[in-house]
Enzyme design. Structure first.
Site, PDB file in Angstrom:
ATOM      1  N   ASP A   4       3.664   0.640   6.458  1.00 25.13           N
ATOM      2  CA  ASP A   4       3.319  -0.323   5.482  1.00 25.13           C
ATOM      3  C   ASP A   4       3.157   0.290   4.091  1.00 25.13           C
ATOM      4  OD1 ASP A   4       2.502  -2.591   4.036  1.00 25.13           O
ATOM      5  OD2 ASP A   4       1.725  -3.638   5.554  1.00 25.13           O
ATOM      6  N   HIS A  28       5.597  -3.389   5.896  1.00 25.02           N
ATOM      7  CA  HIS A  28       5.224  -4.556   5.596  1.00 25.02           C
ATOM      8  C   HIS A  28       5.691  -5.837   5.978  1.00 25.02           C
ATOM      9  CE1 HIS A  28       1.918  -6.692   3.135  1.00 25.02           C
ATOM     10  NE2 HIS A  28       2.642  -7.131   2.690  1.00 25.02           N
ATOM     11  N   SER A  46      -0.954 -10.547   4.797  1.00 19.93           N
ATOM     12  CA  SER A  46      -1.096  -9.839   3.603  1.00 19.93           C
ATOM     13  C   SER A  46      -2.478 -10.350   2.684  1.00 19.93           C
ATOM     14  CB  SER A  46       0.106  -9.872   2.791  1.00 19.93           C
ATOM     15  OG  SER A  46       0.277  -8.888   1.753  1.00 19.93           O
TER      16      SER A  46
END
Length: 710
Positions: free
Chosen positions: A647, A682, A562
């Protein structure tokens, strides 16, 4: 012409160059090469040309074809590791106690338990009335609810004050858009009413029929509205009680631990504001606790007739604790309770009837101070390890002398400990079991070392390795970091990580700026116009580990996800020669384009973290480090890049575009993989074992580069 034939034609046209090249010895697959469609992006009279902007459309069959072609290439290139991936998966799974259960906690007359059954991917939520010897009442068996779904996540279970109903949220797409539902716990019936596009949690008023919940903007997914719903009435009749109009803020709702107040919070990166009503007055108007003032952060806790406020007011960078009466909550009425300390970060307070517990962080290490309200006793819990993780766990019971906390280190599995704050006796309620018979604590060593950054700051690094691993520069080393949002990566224990340590890897967590490991100033010195400190700290830690003969450039690896994936993108642009391989998990790499698009989830709320590129100064600074914008024709390390089609935090097209551009420009022959989970978002796969398969892919990538597939 059928859709299938059309899709095949598309794949052939776009990826004609990805056909196999034959030699006498072998067939070498070529990677898919994405087509270029130049798009000019103009801002502040600066022109950026994005040849892969077209990938920003998940409904486009050509986009799906490209992602699937990349997946096919990855699978073909790593076919020789598939058996090893399965070995790693079974090895990691074999360390996990399949029929595991949480430590029961008591709330409102019931003991609540989360447990797993052998072979199951998902948890079972249950409770027992009055005593742990009572008959189990299953609230939710997620293994049954998940049937027919590639992804399933149940969250936010909240039981009404009379213990008769439960609210819960379900996401079956992995976009973090939850459908809020209700269950009658007496009949076992799931009620018909469903509320779409929520955060998945709800707060009950004292009347057992009114709940408050948060809805999201359907496009940006920003949490922006709080509604009041009464069970048995149409969702269309729900009352909007608060709208957060500032698109740099998110809003949420919760109940104080005292169970006396319902609180609506609004927060941005550097400012907060709260509103509250009594739980007995659900239709009352919410009263502002203290109005927002840019740069003023605070959180509130209730005890008896007072509120306690954890805040950075008056320049308290590391936060202090203040106090206010219920009827006088404006910040001008706050009184200091615990002063600010420049060398100690005050992280949290846990309130009980007779005691309160402060969680602090000094020189990176967590400390917990127990204080009796009447001032007759005050002491710290003792910890003597060089590097460890410690902090409060579930403490929902207000009227108790028992304080629960979790403790672990990089060599010791976590333990949940119940501490009697009066007698000072402690009881270990649960120790994480590592199955398989191969794990022994004494076989592993951990240490903390300090690297010197280019500006002279000392950056701590927590390390763990097998006792037989030589520290002479020959060992492979995996360096991990995050470095954003003030999020601290503590030196935690991992059963999965043992698969690397047992094969000779050293694992290192670099506590770089952008996190809060060394206090709030450590975070402030790694954001906005000091963001590059995050990247240079990581690189300086890498150089230190090489200089101190822990490893070499031929055996040094980096990993981050991330915002930590942005870190990976930055370091391979800035110092690619240091790393033999890099794992970038769901990486945030197209910084400027994303931060200029306020329709993308999280963008507007991120301005105080990264800056707003609508401002020319921020635009220029971002462009100087944005990984996607700074890919050039040079050699890059071996790289494994992962993403999820759904995501909601980092859109799939960021890593997809990044890989496409790297393929076009890089001058090396190192491997580059893009692995897209076509069902997940995600957080990756939702099942507890399915997630291990993703870890096995990453470890197989690293171990293959080390020639350690066995």
């Amino acid at each position: 012409m059928s859709k299938q034939i059309i899709l095949v034609c598309i794949i052939y046209i776009i990826f004609a160059s990805s056909c196999k090249t034959k030699s006498k010895e072998t067939i070498v697959p070529k990677p898919p090469i994405a087509k270029k469609i130049a798009k000019e992006l103009v801002m502040h009279e600066d022109v950026r040309v994005d040849n892969y902007y077209w990938l920003n459309d998940r409904e486009n069959p050509e986009v799906i074809a490209y992602l699937e072609a990349e997946n096919a290439y990855y699978n073909e290139m790593t076919a020789h590791t598939m058996d090893f991936q399965e070995t790693l998966f079974e090895e990691m799974k074999g360390r996990i106690k399949e029929d595991d259960a949480s430590v029961p906690y008591k709330l409102n007359g019931y003991y609540y338990i989360t447990r797993y059954e052998v072979g199951s991917e998902y948890p079972i939520y249950s409770r027992k009335k009055g005593t742990l010897d009572a008959e189990e009442e299953v609230l939710f068996n997620c293994n049954i609810l998940a049937k027919g779904h590639d992804y399933f996540n149940l969250r936010g279970v909240s039981v009404s004050p009379d213990n008769k109903k439960a609210a819960f949220g379900v996401d079956t797409v992995s976009r973090r858009q939850y459908t809020l539902q209700f269950k009658d716990l007496e009949s076992g019936e799931i009620l018909e009413e469903k509320i779409e596009n929520t955060t998945g949690s709800a707060v009950w008023a004292a009347d057992n029929k009114t709940v408050f919940y948060t809805k999201k903007d359907p496009v940006t997914l920003r949490s922006d509205k709080i509604y009041r719903h009464k069970l048995g009435t149409p969702v269309t009749a729900d009352v909007l009680v608060y709208t957060e109009d500032d698109d740099t803020y998110n809003t949420f709702v919760y109940k104080t631990k005292s169970r006396d107040y319902i609180v609506i919070g609004s927060s941005s990166t550097m400012t907060t504001e709260y509103r509250f009503i009594k739980v007995t007055e659900p239709e009352a108007d919410f009263k502002v606790f203290s109005p927002r003032e840019r740069g003023l952060e605070y959180s509130i806790y209730h005890f008896k007739n007072d509120f306690y406020i954890l805040t950075n007011k008056d320049g308290a960078t590391n936060f202090k604790l203040m106090k206010a009466k219920e009827g006088a909550t404006h910040f001008t009425d706050w009184e200091e309770f615990i002063p600010h300390r420049s060398d100690v970060l005050l992280e949290d307070i846990e309130i009980f009837k007779d005691y309160y517990v402060l969680t602090e962080r000094e020189q990176g290490l967590s400390k917990m101070k127990i204080v009796r309200w009447d001032g007759t006793d005050s002491y710290y819990l003792p910890f003597d390890s060089e590097t460890y993780v410690a902090g409060p766990t579930t403490n929902l019971d207000f009227d108790t002398l028992k304080f629960r906390y979790v403790y672990s280190s990089m060599t010791s599995p976590y333990a949940i400990i119940e501490f009697d704050m009066y007698s000072k006796e402690k009881t270990i309620l649960k120790e994480q079991e590592v199955l398989g018979g191969q794990f022994h604590k004494e076989n592993y060593k951990s240490k903390r070392v300090w690297a010197t950054a280019q500006d002279g700051k000392k950056v701590p690094i927590s390390m763990v390795y097998h006792k037989d691993t030589p520290l002479d520069g020959t060992a492979p080393l995996l360096q991990y970091a995050y470095g954003s949002y003030g999020s601290t990566i503590d030196p935690y224990f991992s059963t999965s990580r043992l698969s690397l340590l047992d094969r000779g890897f050293i694992y290192a967590i670099a506590h770089i700026r952008g996190g809060e490991y060394l206090g709030r100033p450590w975070y402030e010195d790694g954001k906005l116009f000091t963001k590059k400190n995050t990247f240079t700290d990581f690189i300086d830690c890498s150089k230190f580990l090489i200089e101190e003969n822990y490893t070499t450039t031929e055996h040094l690896y980096a990993m981050g996800g991330s915002a930590g994936g942005l870190l990976m993108g930055a370091i391979v642009n800035m110092a690619p020669e240091l790393y033999h391989g890099v794992v970038a998990q769901v990486p945030f790499v197209d910084v400027i384009t994303t931060m200029l698009d306020d329709s993308i989830p999280l963008t507007t709320g991120e301005y105080d973290e990264w800056g707003n590129p609508n401002d020319k100064d921020y635009y220029t600074y971002m462009k100087s480090y944005s990984p996607y914008d700074n890919v050039t024709a040079k050699a890059y390390p071996n790289m494994y890049v992962s993403t999820g089609l759904h995501d909601s935090q980092v859109q799939y097209w960021e890593p997809a575009k990044w890989v496409a551009k790297l393929r076009d420009l890089k001058t090396d022959t190192n491997v580059l993989y893009l692995d897209t989970n076509m069902e997940a978002g995600h957080g990756g796969a939702s099942g507890r074992f399915e997630a291990l398969k993703e870890t096995a892919k990453e470890y197989a990538f690293l171990l293959d580069l080390e020639g350690k597939i066995r």
